[in-house]
Design an enzyme around this catalytic site. Sequence first.
Site, PDB file in Angstrom:
ATOM      1  N   ARG A 133       0.789  -1.238   0.000  1.00  0.00           N
ATOM      2  CA  ARG A 133       0.000   0.000   0.000  1.00  0.00           C
ATOM      3  C   ARG A 133       0.823   1.292   0.000  1.00  0.00           C
ATOM      4  NH1 ARG A 133      -5.176   1.133   3.444  1.00  0.00           N
ATOM      5  NH2 ARG A 133      -3.866   0.689   5.278  1.00  0.00           N
ATOM      6  N   ASP A 134       2.132   1.221   0.168  1.00  0.00           N
ATOM      7  CA  ASP A 134       2.905   2.471   0.194  1.00  0.00           C
ATOM      8  C   ASP A 134       4.257   2.298  -0.493  1.00  0.00           C
ATOM      9  OD1 ASP A 134       3.178   5.172   0.736  1.00  0.00           O
ATOM     10  OD2 ASP A 134       4.010   4.854   2.728  1.00  0.00           O
ATOM     11  N   ILE A 135       4.227   1.685  -1.677  1.00  0.00           N
ATOM     12  CA  ILE A 135       5.454   1.540  -2.456  1.00  0.00           C
ATOM     13  C   ILE A 135       5.827   2.899  -3.039  1.00  0.00           C
ATOM     14  CG2 ILE A 135       6.473   0.486  -4.523  1.00  0.00           C
ATOM     15  CD1 ILE A 135       6.166  -1.410  -2.162  1.00  0.00           C
TER      16      ILE A 135
END
Length: 261
Positions: free
Chosen positions: A48-50
């Site tokens: 979810r936070d690449i």
Amino acid sequence: MKNGSLHDHLFGTFDQKLSWPIRQRIALGTARGLAYLHYGAQPSIIHRDIKANNILLDEEFEAKVADFGLAKFTPEGMTHMSTRVAGTMGYLAPEYALYGQLTEKSDVYSFGVVLLELLSGKKALHVTNDNQPSLVTDWAWSLVREGKGLDVIEDGMPEKGPSEVLEKYVLVAVLCSHPQLYARPTMDQVVKMLETDLVVPSIPERPIPLVAEMDDIERYSSSGSIQLSSSGGFQSFTMESSLPRDRNGDGESSGSRTEGR
């Protein structure tokens, strides 16, 4: 980590540009890490936070996917989750940012953005020469559509690799960051494309922007597909229009419509 994060090298305090062999290693390491999260871990994990800040680099510049504060487990058998939107502007997949629809392909989109940053040296969300905000995904897409995919590659990159390899990486990045979920590959497929001679599939045309020039609207509505060839002539690609043609065959759409990215 000894070499900090990818963000440090692309946009931070490091003055020396990364060479192509190092960038290729980082791209492959990140892709393999995400493929493991999606298909090796049980239950599978959506990060979810690449983003460039969350790709850490060891002393050999091997990439490590970090910061799982926003990660979600995917229960077996679930095709997607509806959840509160979290992440970083510029890296969020459209279906997730707009509707909270979360799948593994949300990570694929973010990976595509990071790969474009790695290849171009441009930030996910940057300001153009005329002080207008721009997404690196839109900028790269416009070059690929014009057959100028190699123009995405950062000027002055040391030890630049073969043109056909560089261009393939650009096409994979553009495919991963396609605004429509169905068009994106899985991370397993991404790893195979980057590691082997597997051909990059045809890239579907993107939806017409909410604010579009008239010639763009006419081009989308009058043509069922657009034939593009790469700048080096390595491969041809078909861009399939997402707008239906009317039954008259005159190229006019019976009802014009626009879609947001």
